[in-house]
Design an enzyme around this catalytic site. Structure first.
Site, mmCIF file in Angstrom:
data_model
loop_
_atom_site.group_PDB
_atom_site.id
_atom_site.type_symbol
_atom_site.label_atom_id
_atom_site.label_comp_id
_atom_site.label_asym_id
_atom_site.label_seq_id
_atom_site.Cartn_x
_atom_site.Cartn_y
_atom_site.Cartn_z
ATOM 1 N N THR A 151 0.833 -1.207 0.000
ATOM 2 C CA THR A 151 0.000 0.000 0.000
ATOM 3 C C THR A 151 0.863 1.251 0.000
ATOM 4 O OG1 THR A 151 -1.900 -1.054 1.063
ATOM 5 C CG2 THR A 151 -1.650 1.324 1.379
ATOM 6 N N ASN A 165 -6.222 -9.105 -7.797
ATOM 7 C CA ASN A 165 -6.100 -9.820 -6.529
ATOM 8 C C ASN A 165 -7.272 -10.734 -6.215
ATOM 9 O OD1 ASN A 165 -7.021 -6.904 -6.259
ATOM 10 N ND2 ASN A 165 -7.821 -7.732 -4.363
ATOM 11 N N GLN A 167 0.359 -9.116 -6.088
ATOM 12 C CA GLN A 167 -0.077 -10.508 -6.186
ATOM 13 C C GLN A 167 0.739 -11.315 -7.186
ATOM 14 O OE1 GLN A 167 -1.931 -12.152 -4.316
ATOM 15 N NE2 GLN A 167 -3.347 -10.745 -3.315
ATOM 16 N N GLY A 220 5.612 -7.688 0.729
ATOM 17 C CA GLY A 220 6.367 -8.825 1.231
ATOM 18 C C GLY A 220 5.512 -9.973 1.718
ATOM 19 N N HIS A 221 4.385 -9.675 2.375
ATOM 20 C CA HIS A 221 3.623 -10.764 2.987
ATOM 21 C C HIS A 221 2.871 -11.610 1.974
ATOM 22 C CE1 HIS A 221 -0.696 -9.280 3.069
ATOM 23 N NE2 HIS A 221 -0.067 -8.190 2.678
ATOM 24 N N THR A 251 14.336 5.354 9.936
ATOM 25 C CA THR A 251 15.308 4.297 10.162
ATOM 26 C C THR A 251 14.808 2.988 9.554
ATOM 27 O OG1 THR A 251 16.045 5.336 12.203
ATOM 28 C CG2 THR A 251 16.597 3.008 11.907
ATOM 29 N N CYS A 311 -19.454 -7.963 3.999
ATOM 30 C CA CYS A 311 -20.422 -8.536 4.939
ATOM 31 C C CYS A 311 -20.761 -7.536 6.034
ATOM 32 C CB CYS A 311 -19.861 -9.816 5.549
ATOM 33 S SG CYS A 311 -19.449 -11.068 4.322
#
Length: 381
Positions: free
Chosen positions: A72, A149, A177, A198-199, A235, A321
């Site tokens: 993001t 995605n 993705q 990364g995830h 940092t 939902c």
């Protein structure tokens, strides 16, 4: 029974190899990369090694990689920083973008800049001709997702980047993705900017990267110190940067040796569900898609209720939902699906460690849950 996890497009576990690479920098090697002493130099070297590993996965040069806090942030840097405030040219995007892209475009719109959104076809892919028509009208930036995605379809980014260059516009792609699931080369794509999360490829959450072509000037969204060329100050998150580098190196090896096996498992899942669930619909082009992603519509039932009735499978739905109602995925309605059909959507996304047994279990459990719900609905009618 161990639940079968089929939600790898939502997030992935940290790979053991990645965690092992990170651990020294979470313990004794804790230096600040800006420090000139031994611990600082060790941290700085680790960051630069990771930069080279990320660059190597996507065909870039190390000095073209900026580390961010995730996909993001990379999208925000690219879309909000690529066009100067006094440049009144438009942005061209698609109607099937991730919110991290769409909301950045919306900010430009609020500020008075024109944003042109090109619809995708029923196959979930935007037309190059439609994009060409939109780009031809005074465009400063073109941004489109590489792999959608929710449905996994692949967009013609290389062709559209060429159109952008011809029009004097920059080209950005959200590749969150795609990177790690299929070969991605920034030179072949012809993009100026590319976002990585990364995830999505077995690194931790909270780390990402932005490819920034050398010739592109980017305005920072944040201000502070001079880290990451002053474009992303603060940092550096050394352990997570190291983890992203290790994940990219691991992904390169997996793509060489295991991509066909991943695609075969995905096809096994689709074939099994089609046999067990008459009327099942695959959303999007059957060929031009991620090798791990299936978005399928279960007929006559809600995808949300299907997964609630099937705790043995962990997957996603595209619907929003609420306490007493459901709304279908905006992506599916944009593709022309009726509300009732779109509410049956379930996204099944596989990982590298999946097995044939996992797939067969998922088929059995999902089909059983569907039959139970469909039978209950018929009885109620």
């Amino acid at each position: 029974m161990r639940p079968v996890y089929l939600d790898y497009n939502a997030t992935t576990p940290v790979a053991p190899e990645v965690l092992a690479a990170m651990m020294p920098f979470l313990t004794g090697a804790f230096g600040n990369p800006s420090s000139s002493h031994a611990l600082g130099r060790q941290a700085h070297a680790a960051v630069e090694r990771a930069r080279a590993e990320v660059a190597g996965l996507i065909g870039a040069s190390p000095d073209e990689i900026l580390f961010t806090g995730g996909g993001t942030e990379a999208n925000n840097l690219a879309i909000r920083g690529a066009i100067a405030p006094d440049d009144d040219r438009a942005i061209v995007t698609t109607a099937i973008e991730h919110p991290a892209t769409e909301e950045c475009c919306r900010l430009h719109e609020i500020a008075g800049r024109a944003v042109r959104r090109v619809a995708a076809g029923p196959d979930g892919i935007v037309s190059t001709a439609d994009m060409a028509a939109a780009i031809a009208q005074e465009t400063g930036l073109v941004t489109l997702i590489l792999a959608q995605n929710e449905i996994g379809t692949l967009q013609p980014v290389a062709d559209i980047s060429a159109l952008a260059r011809s029009a004097g516009a920059l080209a950005h792609t959200d590749a969150a993705q795609a990177v790690g699931k299929l070969p991605v080369d920034v030179r072949e794509l012809g993009v100026d900017l590319l976002s990585i999360a990364g995830h999505k490829l077995n690194a931790p959450k909270g780390i990402g990267a932005l490819f920034l072509r050398r010739s592109v000037v980017l305005r920072p969204v944040l201000v502070g110190g001079g880290q990451e060329r002053g474009i992303r100050p603060g940092t550096e998150n050394v352990p997570y940067i190291v983890g992203l580098g290790a994940a990219c190196a691991l992904a390169g090896e997996r793509l060489k040796h295991r991509r066909a096996a991943l695609a075969a498992l995905s096809q096994r899942l689709l074939a099994g569900l089609r046999e067990a669930v008459p009327g099942l619909v695959l959303v999007g082009d059957p060929e031009r898609r991620l090798p791990n992603t299936l978005n399928v519509l279960f007929p006559g039932v809600s995808g949300r209720r299907l997964l609630e009735a099937c705790p043995a499978v962990m997957a996603s739905v595209g619907s929003a939902c609420h306490a007493d109602s459901e709304e279908p995925s905006a992506i599916l309605t944009a593709l022309g699906f009726e509300r009732a059909a779109a509410l049956g959507a379930v996204r099944l996304s596989l990982g590298w460690d999946g097995t044939a047994q996992d797939i067969d279990t998922a088929i059995t459990e999902l089909a059983g849950a569907w039959r139970s719900l469909a039978s209950a609905r018929q009885s109620a009618a």
